[in-house]
Design a protein around this motif. Structure first.
Motif, mmCIF file in Angstrom:
data_model
loop_
_atom_site.group_PDB
_atom_site.id
_atom_site.type_symbol
_atom_site.label_atom_id
_atom_site.label_comp_id
_atom_site.label_asym_id
_atom_site.label_seq_id
_atom_site.Cartn_x
_atom_site.Cartn_y
_atom_site.Cartn_z
ATOM 1 N N LEU A 106 -8.793 42.491 -23.461
ATOM 2 C CA LEU A 106 -7.523 43.183 -23.208
ATOM 3 C C LEU A 106 -6.467 42.209 -22.711
ATOM 4 N N GLY A 107 -6.856 41.324 -21.798
ATOM 5 C CA GLY A 107 -5.916 40.329 -21.293
ATOM 6 C C GLY A 107 -5.439 39.386 -22.380
ATOM 7 N N LEU A 108 -6.371 38.932 -23.232
ATOM 8 C CA LEU A 108 -5.988 38.053 -24.341
ATOM 9 C C LEU A 108 -5.068 38.778 -25.317
ATOM 10 N N TRP A 109 -5.342 40.035 -25.569
ATOM 11 C CA TRP A 109 -4.548 40.829 -26.519
ATOM 12 C C TRP A 109 -3.124 40.989 -26.006
ATOM 13 N N VAL A 110 -3.001 41.292 -24.727
ATOM 14 C CA VAL A 110 -1.673 41.488 -24.134
ATOM 15 C C VAL A 110 -0.864 40.196 -24.203
ATOM 16 N N THR A 111 -1.541 39.064 -24.011
ATOM 17 C CA THR A 111 -0.845 37.777 -24.036
ATOM 18 C C THR A 111 -0.810 37.160 -25.441
ATOM 19 N N ARG A 112 -1.273 37.910 -26.436
ATOM 20 C CA ARG A 112 -1.231 37.487 -27.839
ATOM 21 C C ARG A 112 -1.989 36.180 -28.085
ATOM 22 N N ARG A 113 -3.140 36.065 -27.441
ATOM 23 C CA ARG A 113 -3.998 34.903 -27.670
ATOM 24 C C ARG A 113 -5.303 35.352 -28.324
ATOM 25 N N ARG A 114 -5.965 34.395 -28.973
ATOM 26 C CA ARG A 114 -7.256 34.689 -29.591
ATOM 27 C C ARG A 114 -8.312 33.751 -29.031
ATOM 28 N N GLY A 171 -10.066 48.451 -25.267
ATOM 29 C CA GLY A 171 -10.678 47.133 -25.169
ATOM 30 C C GLY A 171 -11.497 46.776 -26.391
ATOM 31 N N MET A 172 -12.178 47.761 -26.978
ATOM 32 C CA MET A 172 -12.960 47.490 -28.194
ATOM 33 C C MET A 172 -12.052 47.073 -29.345
ATOM 34 N N HIS A 173 -10.905 47.744 -29.462
ATOM 35 C CA HIS A 173 -9.965 47.332 -30.502
ATOM 36 C C HIS A 173 -9.383 45.955 -30.182
ATOM 37 N N ALA A 174 -9.048 45.723 -28.911
ATOM 38 C CA ALA A 174 -8.509 44.421 -28.513
ATOM 39 C C ALA A 174 -9.510 43.307 -28.826
ATOM 40 N N ALA A 175 -10.801 43.555 -28.554
ATOM 41 C CA ALA A 175 -11.827 42.542 -28.822
ATOM 42 C C ALA A 175 -11.906 42.232 -30.311
ATOM 43 N N SER A 176 -11.721 43.242 -31.149
ATOM 44 C CA SER A 176 -11.745 43.007 -32.594
ATOM 45 C C SER A 176 -10.560 42.162 -33.043
ATOM 46 N N VAL A 177 -9.428 42.314 -32.366
ATOM 47 C CA VAL A 177 -8.229 41.554 -32.729
ATOM 48 C C VAL A 177 -8.334 40.111 -32.252
ATOM 49 N N VAL A 178 -8.783 39.915 -31.006
ATOM 50 C CA VAL A 178 -8.754 38.570 -30.425
ATOM 51 C C VAL A 178 -10.009 37.756 -30.743
ATOM 52 N N ARG A 179 -11.019 38.377 -31.344
ATOM 53 C CA ARG A 179 -12.250 37.673 -31.721
ATOM 54 C C ARG A 179 -12.458 37.790 -33.238
ATOM 55 N N PRO A 180 -11.633 37.121 -34.020
ATOM 56 C CA PRO A 180 -11.757 37.206 -35.483
ATOM 57 C C PRO A 180 -12.931 36.370 -35.987
ATOM 58 N N HIS A 181 -13.242 36.512 -37.277
ATOM 59 C CA HIS A 181 -14.145 35.557 -37.912
ATOM 60 C C HIS A 181 -13.457 34.194 -37.900
ATOM 61 N N VAL A 182 -14.242 33.121 -37.807
ATOM 62 C CA VAL A 182 -13.673 31.772 -37.760
ATOM 63 C C VAL A 182 -14.439 30.868 -38.716
#
Length: 201
Positions: A22-30, A91-102
């Motif tokens: 959630l914190g990473l999502w709010v700050t637009r980081r991955r 938070g589950m949606h945020a985790a999906s956004v900030v933890r992409p495939h790499v």
């Protein structure tokens, strides 16, 4: 007893990852991209569903507030649980956004939210293809990471890799199906990376 403690610790770690996400999502980081890594998202299709679920939780919380207005102690407990549920859903949606495939020069890192993180060595990938599937039956040696009941990429492995479940149980998988918003781009990028000269060569 020991298994119960491990399960509890796994649950606590998972919820902490959701809160960090959630914190990473709010700050637009991955998280976990690294130098030279390319991110491939998979959360685009699930956003409306997750926020719809969160909205239902909010409505349920308001309804319970009315029903329990004469029981303030119970109401406070239920309200806190409802708020925490909404936080976890977002938070589950945020985790999906900030933890992409790499994808980097050595690994394809396949992820789903905060509970799946599998590194597949590129030299271990036998075949990769774009393949839309909407049904997934559980089978030995297969890992299906569907989003909205869909997977769009299939990865076949030359040798099994170890995948650890949410509660820490080991599974050896030889085939991975995953969802990617840009499936064709991921497939082509993996094929290029597999045939690229070794940086140590």
């Amino acid at each position: 007893m020991r298994a119960s403690v491990r399960s509890l610790l796994a649950l606590v770690r998972h919820e902490l990852r959701l809160l960090v996400s959630l914190g990473l999502w709010v700050t637009r980081r991955r998280q976990g991209i690294g130098d030279g890594g390319t991110a491939f998202g998979y959360a685009r299709g699930q956003g409306p569903m997750m926020f719809g679920f969160a909205f239902v939780c909010v409505i349920e919380s308001l309804t319970m507030a009315v029903l329990l207005r004469d029981f303030p102690a119970v109401h406070r407990v239920v309200f806190m649980l409802d708020v925490y549920t909404v936080v976890l859903v977002v938070g589950m949606h945020a985790a999906s956004v900030v933890r992409p495939h790499v994808l980097d020069a050595h690994f394809l890192r396949v992820r789903r939210a905060a509970h799946v993180d599998l590194r597949i060595p590129l030299e271990n990938i036998a075949h990769v293809r774009r393949e839309l599937r909407t049904t997934h039956e559980r089978a030995d040696g297969e890992l299906n990471l569907a989003i909205g009941a869909q997977t769009t990429v299939t990865v076949e492995l030359a040798e099994p890799v170890a995948h650890f479940t949410f509660l820490g149980r080991r599974r050896d998988v030889r085939l991975v199906r995953l969802h990617c918003d840009e499936a064709a781009d991921l497939v082509q990028a993996v094929k290029r990376a597999r045939t690229a000269p070794s940086p140590l060569g």
